[in-house]
Design a protein around this motif. Structure first.
Motif, PDB file in Angstrom:
ATOM      1  N   TRP A 399      19.597  54.629  39.554  1.00 51.96           N
ATOM      2  CA  TRP A 399      21.014  54.734  39.211  1.00 51.96           C
ATOM      3  C   TRP A 399      21.903  54.903  40.443  1.00 51.96           C
ATOM      4  CZ3 TRP A 399      22.937  54.083  34.378  1.00 51.96           C
ATOM      5  CH2 TRP A 399      22.063  54.201  33.281  1.00 51.96           C
ATOM      6  N   ALA A 400      23.058  54.248  40.423  1.00 52.15           N
ATOM      7  CA  ALA A 400      24.125  54.605  41.352  1.00 52.15           C
ATOM      8  C   ALA A 400      24.598  56.006  40.978  1.00 52.15           C
ATOM      9  CB  ALA A 400      25.281  53.607  41.255  1.00 52.15           C
ATOM     10  N   PRO A 401      25.107  56.788  41.935  1.00 53.43           N
ATOM     11  CA  PRO A 401      25.451  58.187  41.656  1.00 53.43           C
ATOM     12  C   PRO A 401      26.545  58.378  40.617  1.00 53.43           C
ATOM     13  CG  PRO A 401      26.172  57.540  43.851  1.00 53.43           C
ATOM     14  CD  PRO A 401      25.284  56.454  43.358  1.00 53.43           C
ATOM     15  N   ASN A 402      27.337  57.331  40.313  1.00 55.34           N
ATOM     16  CA  ASN A 402      28.356  57.485  39.273  1.00 55.34           C
ATOM     17  C   ASN A 402      27.859  57.034  37.906  1.00 55.34           C
ATOM     18  OD1 ASN A 402      28.330  54.700  39.512  1.00 55.34           O
ATOM     19  ND2 ASN A 402      30.539  54.480  39.821  1.00 55.34           N
ATOM     20  N   GLY A 403      26.614  56.582  37.802  1.00 52.18           N
ATOM     21  CA  GLY A 403      26.065  56.178  36.517  1.00 52.18           C
ATOM     22  C   GLY A 403      26.599  54.869  35.987  1.00 52.18           C
ATOM     23  N   ARG A 404      27.313  54.108  36.798  1.00 49.13           N
ATOM     24  CA  ARG A 404      27.908  52.838  36.373  1.00 49.13           C
ATOM     25  C   ARG A 404      26.978  51.660  36.600  1.00 49.13           C
ATOM     26  NH1 ARG A 404      31.162  50.039  33.325  1.00 49.13           N
ATOM     27  NH2 ARG A 404      32.675  51.722  33.487  1.00 49.13           N
ATOM     28  N   LEU A 405      26.182  51.710  37.681  1.00 49.45           N
ATOM     29  CA  LEU A 405      25.318  50.597  38.046  1.00 49.45           C
ATOM     30  C   LEU A 405      23.864  51.037  38.142  1.00 49.45           C
ATOM     31  CD1 LEU A 405      28.184  50.011  39.654  1.00 49.45           C
ATOM     32  CD2 LEU A 405      26.851  48.159  40.643  1.00 49.45           C
ATOM     33  N   LEU A 406      22.989  50.037  38.050  1.00 51.00           N
ATOM     34  CA  LEU A 406      21.576  50.219  38.324  1.00 51.00           C
ATOM     35  C   LEU A 406      21.164  49.264  39.436  1.00 51.00           C
ATOM     36  CD1 LEU A 406      20.139  50.286  34.697  1.00 51.00           C
ATOM     37  CD2 LEU A 406      19.986  52.167  36.323  1.00 51.00           C
ATOM     38  N   ALA A 407      20.241  49.708  40.274  1.00 51.62           N
ATOM     39  CA  ALA A 407      19.549  48.804  41.193  1.00 51.62           C
ATOM     40  C   ALA A 407      18.109  48.696  40.702  1.00 51.62           C
ATOM     41  CB  ALA A 407      19.598  49.325  42.624  1.00 51.62           C
ATOM     42  N   PHE A 408      17.483  47.567  40.936  1.00 52.11           N
ATOM     43  CA  PHE A 408      16.091  47.344  40.557  1.00 52.11           C
ATOM     44  C   PHE A 408      15.542  46.242  41.448  1.00 52.11           C
ATOM     45  CE2 PHE A 408      18.636  44.392  38.157  1.00 52.11           C
ATOM     46  CZ  PHE A 408      17.884  43.218  38.101  1.00 52.11           C
ATOM     47  N   PHE A 409      14.241  45.962  41.354  1.00 50.39           N
ATOM     48  CA  PHE A 409      13.720  44.845  42.139  1.00 50.39           C
ATOM     49  C   PHE A 409      13.062  43.819  41.228  1.00 50.39           C
ATOM     50  CE2 PHE A 409      10.119  47.770  42.107  1.00 50.39           C
ATOM     51  CZ  PHE A 409       8.996  46.973  42.049  1.00 50.39           C
ATOM     52  N   ARG A 410      13.135  42.574  41.667  1.00 48.90           N
ATOM     53  CA  ARG A 410      12.612  41.440  40.901  1.00 48.90           C
ATOM     54  C   ARG A 410      11.696  40.606  41.786  1.00 48.90           C
ATOM     55  NH1 ARG A 410      17.202  38.393  38.575  1.00 48.90           N
ATOM     56  NH2 ARG A 410      16.886  39.784  36.791  1.00 48.90           N
ATOM     57  N   GLU A 411      10.503  40.359  41.315  1.00 47.17           N
ATOM     58  CA  GLU A 411       9.524  39.537  42.035  1.00 47.17           C
ATOM     59  C   GLU A 411       9.743  38.075  41.672  1.00 47.17           C
ATOM     60  OE1 GLU A 411       5.931  39.428  44.505  1.00 47.17           O
ATOM     61  OE2 GLU A 411       6.877  41.247  43.721  1.00 47.17           O
ATOM     62  N   SER A 412       9.754  37.203  42.668  1.00 46.74           N
ATOM     63  CA  SER A 412       9.888  35.770  42.419  1.00 46.74           C
ATOM     64  C   SER A 412       8.503  35.132  42.344  1.00 46.74           C
ATOM     65  CB  SER A 412      10.714  35.102  43.519  1.00 46.74           C
ATOM     66  OG  SER A 412      10.146  35.335  44.793  1.00 46.74           O
ATOM     67  N   ARG A 413       8.428  34.006  41.660  1.00 42.47           N
ATOM     68  CA  ARG A 413       7.144  33.334  41.450  1.00 42.47           C
ATOM     69  C   ARG A 413       6.720  32.558  42.691  1.00 42.47           C
ATOM     70  NH1 ARG A 413       5.862  32.744  35.882  1.00 42.47           N
ATOM     71  NH2 ARG A 413       7.564  33.350  34.482  1.00 42.47           N
ATOM     72  N   GLY A 414       5.491  32.092  42.663  1.00 36.57           N
ATOM     73  CA  GLY A 414       5.013  31.186  43.693  1.00 36.57           C
ATOM     74  C   GLY A 414       4.258  31.855  44.810  1.00 36.57           C
ATOM     75  N   LYS A 415       3.560  31.047  45.590  1.00 36.18           N
ATOM     76  CA  LYS A 415       2.751  31.534  46.699  1.00 36.18           C
ATOM     77  C   LYS A 415       3.579  32.278  47.728  1.00 36.18           C
ATOM     78  CE  LYS A 415      -0.386  29.869  50.310  1.00 36.18           C
ATOM     79  NZ  LYS A 415      -1.050  28.676  50.894  1.00 36.18           N
ATOM     80  N   ASN A 416       4.793  31.810  47.948  1.00 45.03           N
ATOM     81  CA  ASN A 416       5.658  32.422  48.950  1.00 45.03           C
ATOM     82  C   ASN A 416       6.701  33.357  48.341  1.00 45.03           C
ATOM     83  OD1 ASN A 416       4.403  30.957  51.085  1.00 45.03           O
ATOM     84  ND2 ASN A 416       5.627  29.149  50.537  1.00 45.03           N
TER      85      ASN A 416
END
Length: 450
Positions: A399-416
C-alpha cells in the motif's frame, strides 16, 4: 542525485541527513473555502474525472534558477498527472504571463477550462541553497487557497518538488499525498535460472535508485519500518533463510533472533517496535512476533499447515495472514495475541500475500484462479471483494501510505521475461509500470506498516 555512502553491506541512501537540512520555512493554509469541490471518487464504480490544472514554470532570474524552475515544475506535473486524479493542461495553451508577484488573470485560465492554477518562484543562494515557493489558486473563486515555501540544498530539488506536489494533492483531494515516499524492492539481473537479486531502494517515481546489497546472497521480501529508516528482509546466507534488519542511515544490519529454524515473511508492527513473521519448525510454519526492544518472541498460531505472510492492522489490534489449514491457501484474521482466528476469504481460487491498508478499510491480496494471478481488495470481514487487475503472474501488493494506491509486481512470459513493478489505484484504474533499470520485484512502500 542523492548522497551515497559505501558501507560493508553496499550503499545506503543518506536520507535522514537530507531531512535534517531540508527545512520547511513557511506553510500557510489560507482558510478560504474553494469554489471547486474536493475531488470525490466513487471507489466501487471507479468514476474519475481528472481535474484540469495548470502548472506554470516557476519564475526565476538567473540561468541556474531557470534550470531548477523548469525541472521542479516538470516533477510536480508528473506527480499529479500520474496520480490519475489530475489532468495537467499543456503549457502551450497558457495565455497568462503575469509574474508570480501579482495576481493571475483568472479570465485567461477560465478560457482554457482550468480549475486550479499553480505558480511560484525559485531563488538560488551562493551557499547552494535553493528556495521554492508557490501558490495554489482556485480559478473560479479567484483566490489563493494555499501558499508554501521550502528551502533545501540544491541536490535535494526533486524532494522539494515532491513535497510541493504533496501539499497540492492534499489540499485538492482531502487525502495525504504520497509523492515524497520511497519504495524498497528486489533488483533482478541475469537469466531466469541464474538471477542475481539485490536489495534496492528508490523514490516512488523510480528515480534516485540506491543498492543496499551486492547480490552475493539471495534476498527477498524487503519491508519498510513505518516509523524509522529501517528495513526487514530475508537473506539466504549459508543456504538458510534468515530475517535481517537493515539500518538505512548507518548501513548496519543485524539478524532478528538467532532461531535454529527457517524464518521468513517479516513485517513491522505500526509502531516499528515489533516484527511479525513466520518460523518453520518440524515441517510446519506458524506466526510469531518478535519484540525488537526486549527480544521476546511469542508464538501466535499452532497448526499443522502453513501459516505465513502476516500483516498488522493499522491500530495493531489484529493480524491478517494466509494459511492452508483448511486444505487450500486462504486469508485469516486473528487478534494480535493470536486469539479469535477466523477465515475471511470464501471466493473461488487460492488467496495469498494479504496486506492491511493504512486506512484500515481494506485488505489487499493476491488470488490464483484457473491459472490467472489477480490483485484485489476486500473489507476486513471478507466482504466487498473486488479485483483490481489480473495477468500472467501478479503478486506482492503493498500500500501507498495514504491507502489510495497499491504497488505490486508482474512477471512477463517468455525465456527473457521477468518481473516489473506496477502501481494501480484502488478503483482499478490508472495502472502504471514504474521505470527501473532491471527487473524488479517484492515492492514495499515507505510510510506504511504493510
Amino acid at each position: 542525485m542523492i548522497n551515497r555512502k559505501k558501507s560493508n553491506n553496499g550503499y545506503f541512501n543518506s536520507y535522514s541527513a537530507r531531512v535534517a537540512w531540508l527545512t520547511l520555512l513557511l506553510c500557510l493554509l489560507i482558510p478560504v473555502k474553494p469554489a471547486m469541490a474536493l475531488l470525490e471518487v466513487d471507489i466501487t464504480s471507479g468514476n474519475i474525472r481528472p481535474m484540469p490544472i495548470a502548472i506554470k514554470t516557476f519564475d526565476y532570474k538567473s540561468k541556474m534558477e531557470k534550470k531548477y524552475a523548469v525541472a521542479i515544475a516538470r516533477v510536480i506535473a508528473d506527480d499529479l498527472q500520474n496520480s490519475g486524479l489530475f489532468k495537467v493542461v499543456d503549457n502551450k495553451a497558457y495565455i497568462d504571463t503575469t509574474p508570480y508577484s501579482k495576481n493571475p488573470r483568472f479570465s485567461d485560465w477560465r478560457v482554457i477550462k482550468v480549475d486550479a492554477l499553480i505558480n511560484g518562484k525559485i531563488s538560488f543562494s551562493k551557499s547552494n541553497q535553493i528556495t521554492a515557493e508557490f501558490k495554489l489558486w482556485d480559478v473560479a473563486a479567484q483566490k489563493s487557497i494555499i501558499g508554501v515555501q521550502f528551502a533545501s540544498k540544491h541536490k535535494s530539488w526533486r524532494r522539494v518538488a515532491h513535497l510541493i506536489a504533496d501539499a497540492i494533492y492534499e489540499r485538492l483531494t482531502g487525502e495525504k499525498g504520497y509523492f515524497d515516499t520511497r519504495i524498497a524492492f528486489i533488483d533482478e539481473t541475469g537469466t531466469k535460472d541464474k538471477r542475481v537479486k539485490r536489495l534496492a531502494i528508490m523514490d516512488q517515481d523510480g528515480r534516485n535508485l540506491v543498492y543496499l546489497s551486492r547480490g552475493k546472497n539471495l534476498v527477498l521480501t524487503p519491508r519498510f519500518s513505518p516509523k524509522k529508516e529501517e528495513l526487514t528482509y530475508v537473506s539466504y546466507e549459508n543456504g538458510l533463510p534468515r530475517v535481517y534488519m537493515y539500518d538505512i542511515k548507518n548501513g548496519i544490519r543485524e539478524i532478528v533472533g538467532d532461531f535454529p529454524d527457517i524464518s521468513f515473511s517479516p513485517r513491522f508492527a505500526p509502531d516499528g517496535n515489533k516484527i511479525v513473521m513466520s518460523l518453520q519448525r518440524d515441517g510446519n510454519s506458524n506466526i510469531y512476533t518478535r519484540d525488537l526492544r526486549t527480544g521476546r518472541t511469542e508464538r501466535l498460531t499452532n497448526t499443522r499447515g502453513i501459516d505465513t505472510a502476516p500483516s498488522f492492522s493499522p491500530d495493531s489490534k489484529y493480524i491478517v495472514f494466509e494459511s492452508d489449514r483448511g486444505g487450500s491457501q486462504q486469508i485469516y484474521v486473528m487478534r494480535a495475541d493470536g486469539s479469535q482466528q477466523r477465515r475471511i476469504s470464501f471466493g473461488k481460487g487460492r488467496y495469498s500475500t494479504p496486506v492491511w491498508s493504512p486506512r484500515g478499510d481494506y485488505i489487499a491480496f493476491t488470488k490464483l484462479i484457473e491459472g490467472n494471478f489477480l490483485i484485489g481488495i476486500m473489507h476486513a470481514d471478507g466482504s466487498g471483494e473486488r479485483i483490481l487487475t489480473q495477468g500472467y503472474h501478479n503478486e506482492g501488493p503493498t500500500w501507498a501510505p495514504n491507502g489510495r494506491l497499491l504497488a505490486f509486481f508482474r512477471e512477463s512470459r517468455g525465456k527473457n521475461g521477468g518481473p516489473r513493478i506496477y502501481t494501480i489505484d484502488i478503483t482499478g484504474h490508472n495502472e502504471r509500470m514504474l521505470s527501473t533499470p532491471n527487473f524488479s520485484s517484492d515492492p514495499s512502500w515507505s510510510g506504511s506498516s504493510d
